[in-house]
Design an enzyme around this catalytic site. Structure first.
Site, mmCIF file in Angstrom:
data_model
loop_
_atom_site.group_PDB
_atom_site.id
_atom_site.type_symbol
_atom_site.label_atom_id
_atom_site.label_comp_id
_atom_site.label_asym_id
_atom_site.label_seq_id
_atom_site.Cartn_x
_atom_site.Cartn_y
_atom_site.Cartn_z
ATOM 1 C CE LYS A 21 11.560 -2.825 -5.882
ATOM 2 N NZ LYS A 21 12.217 -3.929 -6.607
ATOM 3 C CB CYS A 70 -0.867 0.017 1.242
ATOM 4 S SG CYS A 70 -1.800 -1.486 1.479
ATOM 5 C CD1 TRP A 75 -0.622 -5.607 -3.681
ATOM 6 C CD2 TRP A 75 -0.549 -6.568 -1.663
ATOM 7 N NE1 TRP A 75 -0.162 -6.885 -3.839
ATOM 8 C CE2 TRP A 75 -0.100 -7.499 -2.629
ATOM 9 C CE3 TRP A 75 -0.586 -6.964 -0.332
ATOM 10 C CZ2 TRP A 75 0.304 -8.795 -2.299
ATOM 11 C CZ3 TRP A 75 -0.186 -8.248 0.000
ATOM 12 C CH2 TRP A 75 0.258 -9.146 -0.974
ATOM 13 C CD GLU A 78 9.303 -11.362 -9.777
ATOM 14 O OE1 GLU A 78 8.720 -11.265 -8.694
ATOM 15 O OE2 GLU A 78 10.514 -11.098 -9.898
ATOM 16 N NE ARG A 130 4.782 1.434 -0.770
ATOM 17 C CZ ARG A 130 5.666 1.378 0.212
ATOM 18 N NH1 ARG A 130 6.810 1.997 0.087
ATOM 19 N NH2 ARG A 130 5.414 0.724 1.314
ATOM 20 C CG HIS A 135 15.854 -38.448 -9.568
ATOM 21 N ND1 HIS A 135 16.153 -39.792 -9.570
ATOM 22 C CD2 HIS A 135 17.050 -37.798 -9.635
ATOM 23 C CE1 HIS A 135 17.471 -39.950 -9.605
ATOM 24 N NE2 HIS A 135 18.037 -38.748 -9.655
ATOM 25 C CD GLU A 188 16.138 -13.445 -9.289
ATOM 26 O OE1 GLU A 188 15.575 -14.091 -8.391
ATOM 27 O OE2 GLU A 188 15.789 -12.296 -9.601
ATOM 28 C CE LYS A 235 13.040 -11.024 -11.188
ATOM 29 N NZ LYS A 235 13.557 -10.609 -9.930
ATOM 30 C CG ASN A 250 0.673 1.969 3.743
ATOM 31 O OD1 ASN A 250 -0.403 2.112 3.174
ATOM 32 N ND2 ASN A 250 1.820 2.422 3.245
ATOM 33 N N GLY A 251 -0.304 -1.576 6.390
ATOM 34 C CA GLY A 251 0.018 -2.552 7.428
ATOM 35 C C GLY A 251 -1.158 -3.458 7.722
HETATM 36 C C1 G6P Z 1 8.684 -8.773 -2.778
HETATM 37 C C2 G6P Z 1 9.123 -8.256 -4.140
HETATM 38 C C3 G6P Z 1 10.361 -9.010 -4.607
HETATM 39 C C4 G6P Z 1 11.455 -8.944 -3.543
HETATM 40 C C5 G6P Z 1 10.958 -9.446 -2.183
HETATM 41 C C6 G6P Z 1 11.960 -9.162 -1.084
HETATM 42 O O1 G6P Z 1 8.186 -10.049 -2.889
HETATM 43 O O2 G6P Z 1 8.091 -8.411 -5.085
HETATM 44 O O3 G6P Z 1 10.841 -8.426 -5.798
HETATM 45 O O4 G6P Z 1 12.542 -9.717 -3.949
HETATM 46 O O5 G6P Z 1 9.758 -8.748 -1.838
HETATM 47 O O6 G6P Z 1 12.110 -7.778 -0.964
HETATM 48 P P1 G6P Z 1 13.310 -7.058 -0.223
HETATM 49 O O7 G6P Z 1 12.969 -5.599 -0.304
HETATM 50 O O8 G6P Z 1 13.327 -7.578 1.165
HETATM 51 O O9 G6P Z 1 14.543 -7.417 -0.987
#
Ligand code: G6P
Length: 615
Positions: A610, A2, A75, A484, A27, A500, A477, A481, A99-100
Site C-alpha cells: 500500500k 512492512c 515485504w 494489479e 500494507r 502504429h 488508471e 487497476k 521497516n525500511g
Molecule cells: C503503491 C501502491 C499504489 C499507490 C502508489 C503511490 O505502489 O500500491 O496503490 O498508488 O504506491 O502511493 P501514494 O501513497 O504515494 O499515493
C-alpha cells in the site's frame, strides 16, 4: 510495505500483536513474525506467507505467556520471503523488527564480522540487529546502544527492539520511515501505522526522527541524542475503528469505491468559500509551469490534473514519475511549482522528489490524504484530501479526490488568469460538489451490471484499453487497476497510436476496452474501435448517452457501459470533461469484479504494498 507492532502492558502480548499485524496486513507483506520477552528470555516465531501460517505455528508450539513483545509483517527487499529472512531478527541479547532499507548494511556486516559476528539471513536488518547488540555489549545501556547504532546506519528505518535483560520495555527509533507510539488503558504500544492501535486508543505520539522512545506498562518516554528527555504533543486520530473495517463489504476495495461520493463532497466542500475554490493559503501567484510528481495511481491522477489545468487555465503542466524525477536532472525554476500527489504521504520516491525540488529552490505543494505524513510535513504547502483511511492496496477513492482537488485548482487558476468567468467557475464548482458525486453514486448503483460484464473477462490473459485525450488518461488508471488486482495483463494505449505497432497483438483472444466519454474526440476514437473490431477483438465500450447521440450511428461493439455525462449550463464543454469521475468509478468496479470473480485476494494483491517506503 512492512508493518511494525509492539505491545507491553497488563494483558497477554501475543493476541495484541496478532491483532495489530492483521490490522497492518493491508500494507502488503510476504512473511510475518513475533518475538516475546518472558522469564526464559526471548522467544521468536516467524513464518513465510500469511499471518494464518504464523498463527498455526504458534498453535503447534505455544510460547510461554508474555506481557511484552514485538511483531512484524515483512515485504521482502533484501533476500527472498522465507522463515529465516522474516523479522524479528534476534541475537543473544535482543530482538529487533525493522521497516525500511539499511543502505550501508554490507559495510556494517563486514565490520561486525571483524568482531566475530556471523550472519545467517540475506537481510539488511540482521546487520542492524547485530550492530545494536554490539553496542549493547559495550554500553550495557539500551538507549545508548540504539543511538550508537543509528549513528552508524545510512538509509531509512523504523526499529522496534526488546532486550532480554530488560523485560517489559520496548525501545523504538526511526528515520525516514513512520512510527507512532501510544498509551492505552492497559499498557503502551508502538506501531508503523494507525490501524494497529485503533482498537485500543485514538491518541498517539508521532515519533520524531532520531529520537528513542522507551515504553513500558505504565509510561512512554522519549529521549534525544543528547540523552535529554523530550516532551511530545499527543495527537488524536480523526477516523474511527469502523472506517478501518470492512463494515459488511466483502472487500475494502469495494467499500472504498462506495465511499467515493462522500469523499468527493467532503474534499470539494472543504475548499470552497462563497461557492468558489479557495486556494489563497496555497497558491499566491500563477506558476509559470507546474510539475506534478507522484507514483502509481497518484501519478495517473496527475495525468488528469495536467489535462484539466491545461484545458481550463492554459498553465503548462508536466507529469513526472517520482522515481525518475531527480535522476533526470529536471529543469526547475523558482517561479514554477512542484506539486506532489500522494495518498499515504510516505512514498519514498515521492518524498525524495520533494526534497530534490526543495533543494532546487522551487516552491512545493503536496496533495496528501494522511494528515501529518512525511510529504505533508516537508512540503512548503499542503492540501489535504478528505478520503478517510484507504486500506485496499489498489487505490480508488484517493484517486478520485486527488482528481477533484486538481479540478478545483484548474478552476482557481483559470479564474485567476482570466481564462474563465466567475459565472463559469461557479457553475463548474457547483457541478463538482453536487452532480459529480451524484453521478458517481449512480455508477455504484450499476455495480451488479458491471460485474456481469467483468465476469466475461475472467479467462482473458491480455487486454487493451484505448482512448483519446482525457479518456486516454482514464485508460492508464483503468488498466493499472485491472492488472494489479486481477493479474490480467493489460495495456493502456492512445487510441490513435495502436495502429502504429501494437495492433499486431489484437486478435479474437485479446479483448479491448474503449473509453469514449469525451464527445469532442469520440468520433476519432471510433476509427480505432473499428480497427480493433475488424481484427476480431471482443469490444467493451465505456461511454455516455451524449457521446452515443453525438456520433449519430451505433458504436460497433459487443458490450457497453453507459455512465452519466456531467453537464453544466454555464460551461458545458469543460463540465463534460468531469465525466471522468463516473467513468473511473466504472473502470474501478470493472477491475474489482474481474479480480473478485477470479477468487483473488483483491485487497492484498501479490507482491504489492500500500505504501512503498523504500526507493
Ligand atoms: C503503491 C501502491 C499504489 C499507490 C502508489 C503511490 O505502489 O500500491 O496503490 O498508488 O504506491 O502511493 P501514494 O501513497 O504515494 O499515493
Amino acid at each position: 510495505m512492512c508493518g511494525i507492532i509492539g505491545y507491553t502492558g497488563e494483558d497477554q502480548a501475543l493476541p495484541v500483536l496478532l491483532k495489530g499485524l492483521r490490522a497492518l496486513e493491508y500494507r502488503g507483506y510476504d512473511s510475518a513474525g513475533i518475538a516475546l520477552c518472558g522469564g526464559n528470555g526471548i522467544t521468536t516465531v516467524k513464518a513465510k506467507g500469511r499471518i494464518d501460517l504464523l498463527e498455526e505455528k504458534l498453535k503447534i508450539s505455544p510460547p510461554e505467556p508474555s506481557f511484552c513483545g514485538i511483531g512484524h509483517t515483512r515485504w521482502a527487499t533484501h533476500g527472498a520471503p522465507s522463515d529465516l529472512n522474516a523479522h524479528p531478527h534476534s541475537t543473544e541479547n535482543l530482538s529487533l523488527v525493522h521497516n525500511g532499507i539499511i543502505e550501508n548494511y554490507a559495510e556494517v556486516e563486514a565490520m561486525l564480522k571483524g568482531f566475530g559476528y556471523t550472519f545467517v539471513s540475506e537481510t539488511d536488518t540482521e546487520a542492524a540487529a547485530k550492530l545494536v547488540d554490539h553496542f549493547y555489549k559495550i554500553t550495557c545501556d539500551p538507549v545508548k546502544s540504539v543511538f550508537s547504532a543509528t549513528g552508524f546506519l545510512r538509509g531509512s528505518f523504523a526499529f522496534g527492539v526488546i532486550f532480554r535483560d530488560v523485560p517489559g520495555k520496548i525501545y523504538a527509533v526511526r528515520r525516514d520511515s513512520p512510527l507512532i507510539v501510544a498509551r492505552c488503558n492497559h499498557g503502551s504500544l508502538i506501531a508503523s501505522d494507525i490501524p494497529a492501535i485503533l482498537p485500543y486508543t485514538k491518541k498517539y505520539f508521532r515519533l520524531p526522527e532520531d529520537t528513542v522512545a522507551v515504553i513500558d506498562e505504565k509510561s512512554t518516554e522519549f529521549f534525544g541524542r543528547d540523552g535529554k528527555k523530550l516532551s511530545l504533543p499527543e495527537e488524536t486520530v480523526d477516523w474511527s475503528v469502523s472506517e478501518a473495517q470492512k463494515s459488511g463489504y466483502p472487500h475494502f476495495m469495494l467499500k472504498e469505491i462506495c465511499e467515493e461520493p462522500e469523499a468527493l463532497r467532503k474534499t470539494v466542500g472543504a475548499r470552497l468559500v462563497d461557492s468558489l475554490p479557495d486556494f489563497k493559503d496555497i497558491i499566491d501567484r500563477i506558476p509559470e509551469r507546474i510539475h506534478i510528481v507522484a507514483c502509481g495511481t497518484a501519478m495517473h491522477a496527475g495525468l488528469i490534473g495536467k489535462t484539466l489545468i491545461e484545458m481550463f487555465a492554459r498553465v503548462p503542466t508536466e507529469v513526472c514519475i517520482a522515481s525518475e524525477f531527480r535522476y533526470r536532472d529536471p529543469i526547475l525554476h523558482g517561479n514554477e511549482l512542484v506539486l506532489l500527489l500522494s495518498q499515504s504521504g510516505e512514498t519514498a520516491d515521492t518524498l525524495a522528489a520533494l526534497r530534490h525540488a526543495k533543494a532546487a529552490g522551487v516552491p512545493t505543494l503536496a496533495i496528501v490524504n494522511v494528515i501529518g505524513s512525511s510529504v505533508a510535513r516537508e512540503a512548503d504547502r499542503v492540501l489535504y484530501t478528505l478520503a478517510g483511511p484507504e486500506i485496499a492496496v489498489a487505490s480508488t477513492k484517493a484517486y478520485s479526490v486527488q482528481c477533484a482537488c486538481l479540478a478545483l485548482m484548474a478552476i482557481d487558476l483559470a479564474l485567476k488568469n482570466g481564462r474563465m468567468t466567475e459565472k463559469e467557475a461557479r457553475g463548474l464548482t457547483e457541478t463538482l460538489l453536487t452532480s459529480v458525486p451524484e453521478a458517481v453514486g449512480k455508477v455504484i448503483g450499476m455495480s451488479e451490471k458491471i460485474k456481469v460484464l467483468a465476469n466475461e473477462f475472467t479467462d482473458t490473459e491480455h487486454l487493451f484499453y484505448i482512448g483519446r485525450g482525457i479518456d486516454c488518461d482514464l485508460c492508464a488508471e483503468g488498466s493499472l487497476k485491472l492488472k494489479e488486482i486481477s493479474y490480467i495483463h493489460s495495456e493502456a494505449y492512445a487510441a490513435g497510436e495502436l495502429k502504429h505497432g501494437t495492433i499486431s497483438l489484437v486478435t479474437d483472444r485479446v479483448p479491448v476496452v474503449a473509453v469514449m466519454t469525451d464527445r469532442s474526440l469520440a468520433g476519432k476514437t471510433l476509427s480505432g474501435v473499428r480497427e480493433v473490431k475488424s481484427r476480431g477483438a471482443h469490444l467493451l465500450v465505456l461511454t455516455t448517452d451524449g457521446v452515443k447521440e453525438s456520433l449519430g450511428a451505433p458504436i460497433p461493439c459487443d458490450k457497453t457501459i453507459t455512465v452519466p455525462e456531467i453537464g453544466c449550463e454555464d460551461c458545458p464543454y469543460l463540465a463534460r470533461l468531469l465525466t471522468l469521475f463516473p467513468a473511473v468509478t466504472a473502470l474501478q468496479l470493472f477491475a474489482y469484479h474481474a479480480a473478485a470473480d477470479r477468487g483473488l485476494d483483491v485487497d492484498k494483491p501479490r507482491n504489492l504494498a500500500k505504501s512503498v517506503t523504500v526507493e
